[in-house]
Scaffold this active site. Structure first.
Site, short mmCIF file in Angstrom:
data_model
loop_
_atom_site.label_atom_id
_atom_site.label_comp_id
_atom_site.label_asym_id
_atom_site.label_seq_id
_atom_site.Cartn_x
_atom_site.Cartn_y
_atom_site.Cartn_z
N ASP A 38 -9.47 0.21 -8.09
CA ASP A 38 -8.22 0.57 -8.56
C ASP A 38 -8.38 0.57 -10.14
OD1 ASP A 38 -8.13 -2.07 -8.88
OD2 ASP A 38 -6.33 -2.22 -7.49
N GLY A 87 -11.01 -5.11 -6.28
CA GLY A 87 -12.38 -5.20 -6.08
C GLY A 87 -12.89 -6.25 -5.65
N THR A 138 -1.21 -7.17 -11.32
CA THR A 138 -1.39 -8.45 -10.85
C THR A 138 -2.49 -9.10 -11.58
OG1 THR A 138 -0.90 -7.99 -8.53
CG2 THR A 138 -2.14 -9.82 -9.09
N GLY A 179 0.84 -1.08 0.15
CA GLY A 179 0.07 0.07 0.13
C GLY A 179 0.89 1.11 0.10
N ASN A 212 -11.43 -9.03 -17.68
CA ASN A 212 -10.48 -9.39 -16.56
C ASN A 212 -9.68 -10.63 -16.89
OD1 ASN A 212 -11.27 -7.79 -13.98
ND2 ASN A 212 -13.09 -8.32 -14.80
#
Length: 490
Positions: A239, A80, A261, A14, A298
């Site tokens: 994000d 998410g 990622t 983070g 995705n």
């Protein structure tokens, strides 16, 4: 000068970043960076360490006050689908479960006994993935009903952190669309879906638009941090959508590839596309910034390299990402491919072993060296991007002659060039920090410092170094794409 503070939480780290407009550029400064990691609880569930995330967020904000005492707003973006449950007193009942936990395996099939796959997609417009919030809730209802019965409020991860900051329980639009519980057209919680699956609607909160001030930092927390009660902004909490705001384009129609990622490839629309083609391709309509829709796929992304690197470290071989790229660049080209969407590659573990097994199973040369494994991953990712691009173009009926590459993948010149080659399109790479830039730009829109999304993107474009990669050897890649399409997942 208006200073905004962005809290950007990823799957293993983070950051707290300060952003200010200076001389027509959006200047950002990293204030604090920290690591966090998922852990196993007593039952073996994979969970997020929220205490560490929160403590380190506060540490970052304390450092930010020392540098920028007049910061006027703060916001959080995260991944998410994951969520925390609050009890009647507003306390977090227990740490949120990680989307990679195995509790949702097979849950989708059980859900389709109550609501068909086609109906679920028709309503939500979401890519069907068992990690989605709706399937996590069904797993909880099936395996731990007493926990769900205690819950009074569900907050997705960025909304949970914003609640800790402000005391306000709100759900931001973009993160809500990752749940598969939102009606894509009405942009409200779907009663039809919730009723069909017998999920508790009362734990869901009001949905607020992206770039909405939701309240000020609590008095107690402001006193603790030495801050003057900055506004807490619900930016694009997912994000991916903050990164979308950071795409440095001036075009209405464009393709973006957010590479981290996970990889997200898609375009931006005014209204969702939900039809037989988009359902067959399993493309998602995700809520974007300023009322837009991100029509995207995705895809597994740099997870394959990240997890391979962790395995080599466990074996006592520690490589930097730069070293891995150098070895991949020197490895033989186009010898073997994998399907990154193969479920075998989703869990953590010995990724190189799984990649070798997949190549052996499909009758291809087996990558033996570190460089060969990474080369196989990079080339396979590039081909998966081509497949997603083809599907997006089919559904929109449009041709896109360039791809805007943003996020961590920008740092891999090899992957950027391979993507240009495989897709046969110019790749414009940059900025790396699209998520943070988008988060801050959306805060400045909410604060009235930036007029709209077009002005925000122009500001980011003026603040970023963009590298162009032109496609090469496209005929060879046409043949490799046909070979890749013939590979079957386990």
């Amino acid at each position: 000068m208006t200073t905004a503070l962005a809290v950007d939480l990823g799957s293993a780290s983070g950051r707290v970043i300060a952003g200010t407009i200076l001389d027509g550029r959006l200047e950002v400064e990293e204030i604090h960076r920290f690591k966090h990691q998922a852990t196993r609880d007593e039952s073996g569930s994979l969970i997020w360490d929220v205490d560490t995330m929160w403590e380190q967020t506060l540490e970052g904000l304390k450092k930010a006050v020392a540098r920028f005492p007049d910061a006027v707003c703060v916001s959080v973006d995260t991944w998410g689908v994951d969520f925390g449950l609050l009890d009647s007193a507003g306390a977090l009942i227990e740490n949120p479960v990680h989307y990679r936990d195995r509790r949702t395996v097979g849950i989708a099939d059980a859900a389709f006994q109550k609501i068909s796959r086609d109906t679920l997609y028709r309503i939500t417009g979401n890519q069907i993935m068992e990690i989605n919030t709706i399937f996590q809730l069904l797993a909880l209802k099936q395996k731990r009903p007493e926990l769900l019965a205690r819950a009074k409020t569900l907050l997705l991860m960025p909304d949970l952190l914003n609640y800790f900051l402000s005391g306000e329980k709100k759900t931001e639009y973009s993160i809500a669309t990752t749940t598969q519980m939102l009606d894509a057209r009405s942009r409200t919680w779907s009663r039809e879906v919730l009723t069909a699956l017998d999920l508790p609607a009362h734990i869901l909160t009001e949905i607020v638009p992206t770039a909405t001030p939701i309240g000020r930092m609590t008095e107690e927390l402001s006193a603790e941090l030495g801050m003057n009660r900055p506004e807490i902004i619900a930016v694009a909490g997912h994000d991916t959508q903050s990164a979308m705001a950071g795409v440095p384009t001036g075009e209405e129609d464009f393709i973006f590839l957010s590479c981290g990622t996970w990889s997200l490839l898609g375009t931006e629309l005014r209204e969702p596309i939900i039809n037989a083609e988009s359902a067959a391709y399993n493309i998602t309509n995700e809520g974007g910034c300023c009322g837009r829709i991100s029509f995207l796929k995705n895809l597994i992304g740099l997870w394959l390299i990240q997890e391979s690197r962790r395995q080599w470290m466990r074996e006592g071989r520690e490589y930097s990402y730069g070293e891995l790229e150098q070895m991949a660049a020197a490895a033989p080209t186009q010898r073997c491919f994998i399907r990154p969407d193969d479920p075998a590659f989703l869990p953590s573990g010995d990724m190189p072993l799984r990649i070798r097994a997949a190549c052996e199973r499909t009758g291809q040369p087996v990558p033996e060296t570190v460089g060969e494994v990474v080369r196989c991953i990079d080339e396979s990712l590039a081909l998966s991007y081509r497949a997603a691009l083809t599907e997006i173009e089919t559904c929109t009926g449009k041709h896109y002659d360039k791809i805007y590459l943003i996020g961590g993948g920008v740092q891999s010149r090899l992957l950027a060039q391979l993507t240009a080659d495989a897709c046969g399109r110019t790749v414009l790479a940059g900025p790396i920090e699209a998520t943070v830039l988008g988060n801050i730009a959306l805060q400045l829109i909410a604060a009235g410092e930036v007029r709209d999304l077009a002005e925000a993107r122009a500001l980011i474009r003026a603040s970023s170094d963009i590298t162009a990669y032109e496609p090469k050897n496209t005929d060879q890649w046409d043949a490799h794409f046909e070979k890749w399409k013939g590979l079957t997942p386990c």
